[in-house]
Write a protein that holds these residues in place. Structure first.
Motif, mmCIF file in Angstrom:
data_model
loop_
_atom_site.group_PDB
_atom_site.id
_atom_site.type_symbol
_atom_site.label_atom_id
_atom_site.label_comp_id
_atom_site.label_asym_id
_atom_site.label_seq_id
_atom_site.Cartn_x
_atom_site.Cartn_y
_atom_site.Cartn_z
ATOM 1 N N ASP A 142 50.326 10.421 -11.285
ATOM 2 C CA ASP A 142 50.542 10.224 -9.859
ATOM 3 C C ASP A 142 51.902 9.570 -9.676
ATOM 4 O O ASP A 142 52.073 8.383 -9.968
ATOM 5 N N LYS A 149 46.191 9.266 -14.120
ATOM 6 C CA LYS A 149 44.856 9.355 -13.560
ATOM 7 C C LYS A 149 43.981 10.305 -14.373
ATOM 8 O O LYS A 149 44.441 11.360 -14.827
ATOM 9 N N VAL A 151 40.570 12.541 -13.852
ATOM 10 C CA VAL A 151 39.731 13.107 -12.801
ATOM 11 C C VAL A 151 38.459 13.644 -13.442
ATOM 12 O O VAL A 151 38.520 14.400 -14.418
ATOM 13 N N VAL A 173 37.846 9.384 -9.761
ATOM 14 C CA VAL A 173 39.224 9.229 -10.233
ATOM 15 C C VAL A 173 39.390 7.857 -10.870
ATOM 16 O O VAL A 173 38.985 6.840 -10.297
ATOM 17 N N CYS A 175 42.270 5.251 -12.358
ATOM 18 C CA CYS A 175 43.687 4.888 -12.444
ATOM 19 C C CYS A 175 43.889 4.041 -13.697
ATOM 20 O O CYS A 175 43.329 2.946 -13.800
ATOM 21 N N TRP A 181 37.792 2.777 -11.407
ATOM 22 C CA TRP A 181 37.253 4.074 -11.009
ATOM 23 C C TRP A 181 36.977 4.042 -9.510
ATOM 24 O O TRP A 181 36.623 3.003 -8.951
ATOM 25 N N LEU A 226 46.999 14.876 -7.209
ATOM 26 C CA LEU A 226 46.751 13.527 -7.709
ATOM 27 C C LEU A 226 47.292 12.442 -6.781
ATOM 28 O O LEU A 226 46.824 11.309 -6.829
ATOM 29 N N GLU A 229 44.845 13.051 -3.529
ATOM 30 C CA GLU A 229 43.459 13.087 -4.007
ATOM 31 C C GLU A 229 42.593 14.009 -3.154
ATOM 32 O O GLU A 229 41.476 13.664 -2.747
#
Length: 357
Positions: A142, A149, A151, A173, A175, A181, A226, A229
């Motif tokens: 991102d 990230k 997914v 998602v 990070c 999450w 990303l 989202e």
């Protein structure tokens, strides 16, 4: 040893041209050197230096060991990484020198094959329980928040047929640098499939082949942005039938979105989107695989024309698409059959959340 009295931008320009191993040696010279060569500014500069971005391979053997080949065009010798817990490791994706691996329990491991650092990521507290659900994963970067990230797409299986009905596809998602999450809006597409392929990361989005929930249930290329989202749709090749994605896979090859379509007649169509997002830029190459080579995944170019492939049997093969000739790729230290693999670039990016604090 003190750092030379030169401006930081000049030092960064000089040291960013060194291979990662040479940078590692320089970090051992003194604490100031280590601090300077471990800074975020330097690591980003080193990553973006295109001189270092040769093609490297990561391979997972049937015994679950991880092997790497540095600069596949000139090196046929593998190097072994430390073993990772679990069985049936699979590659989710590669981005900026980091490779995300997932095992049969959906445990996730972020690996930098160059520095040999491995970080186990926490499981999502929102994840569906196994046994009655299916999941698939993607990995990318991102650029807006400067974070990597993971997914996770998951859905409940409402029956036991080979093509389960999918009511909702949940999207979680993670990070990496923030270490959290979160659940975002569910996917508008039907991601149910007999197998759960990983997403293909390109141009700031993770891509999956999916089905439309509209009345025609047409196949689509779903792209998860990303940054925002949310899912968008990428145009598929016009010549493909609306419901023809069942025997197809989506990969990244040569920096382009690529569809591999099994024609079920020992021939494979390779579609490459030359310009991202432009429907008219899809080009097709048909390869006769014969009985010996069933193409599953193109990995990288080797030389001007030849391509390294991973076959559906887990063999590494070198193919010249123009004359449709094949030969096995022999790598010292790697068995004839492998479980999975991917291409990665050399980088100093850390996979560990603690390193970003």
């Amino acid at each position: 040893m003190a750092i030379p009295e030169l401006p930081d931008d000049i030092l960064i320009d000089i040291f960013s041209r060194l291979p990662s191993k040479s940078v590692g040696k320089c970090r051992c010279l003194s604490k100031p050197w280590r601090t300077f060569l471990s800074s975020t500014q330097f690591i980003k500069s080193h990553l973006t230096n295109k001189i270092l971005n040769q093609q490297n391979l990561l391979l997972i053997t049937l015994s679950n060991s991880i092997q790497t080949i540095a600069d596949v065009k000139h090196d046929a010798v593998s190097r072994k990484l430390d073993r990772i817990d679990g069985y049936t490791l699979k590659v989710v994706g590669s981005c900026d020198g980091l490779v995300l691996l997932v095992n049969e329990e959906n445990d996730k491991f972020l690996v930098n094959p160059t520095t040999r650092h491995v970080a186990k990521l926490p499981n999502s507290p929102l994840a569906l329980k196994g046994g009655y659900s299916s999941s698939m994963h993607g990995f990318g970067y991102d650029s807006y928040i400067d974070d990597y990230k993971v997914v996770a797409l998951s859905y409940y299986d409402s029956d036991t047929d080979y093509e389960p009905d999918c009511v909702d596809t949940f999207v979680d998602v993670y990070c990496v640098r923030r270490g959290v999450w979160k659940r975002v809006e569910s996917s508008p597409y039907d991601h149910s499939a007999p197998v759960t392929p990983p997403g293909a990361y390109l141009n700031g989005a993770v891509h999956w082949l999916a089905g439309s929930r509209e009345s025609d249930h047409a196949s689509v290329i779903a792209a998860f942005d990303l940054v925002n989202e949310v899912f968008t749709k990428i145009p598929a090749p016009n010549d493909l039938k609306k419901h023809s994605f069942e025997f197809s896979i989506l990969v990244i090859f040569g920096g382009c979105l690529c569809m591999i379509v099994d024609r079920m007649d020992m021939r494979t169509d390779v579609w490459i989107m030359k310009e991202y997002g432009l429907a008219d830029s899809w080009t097709k190459c048909t390869i006769d695989c014969g009985y010996d080579y069933g193409i599953l995944n193109p990995l990288c170019y080797i030389g001007d024309e030849e391509v390294v492939w991973m076959t559906d049997e887990g063999r590494l093969a070198i193919c010249n698409p123009k004359d449709e000739t094949f030969r096995d790729m022999i790598v010292d230290g790697v068995p004839a059959m492998v479980n999975d693999g991917c291409v990665f670039v050399e980088s100093l990016v850390s996979p560990s959340y603690d390193m970003f604090l």
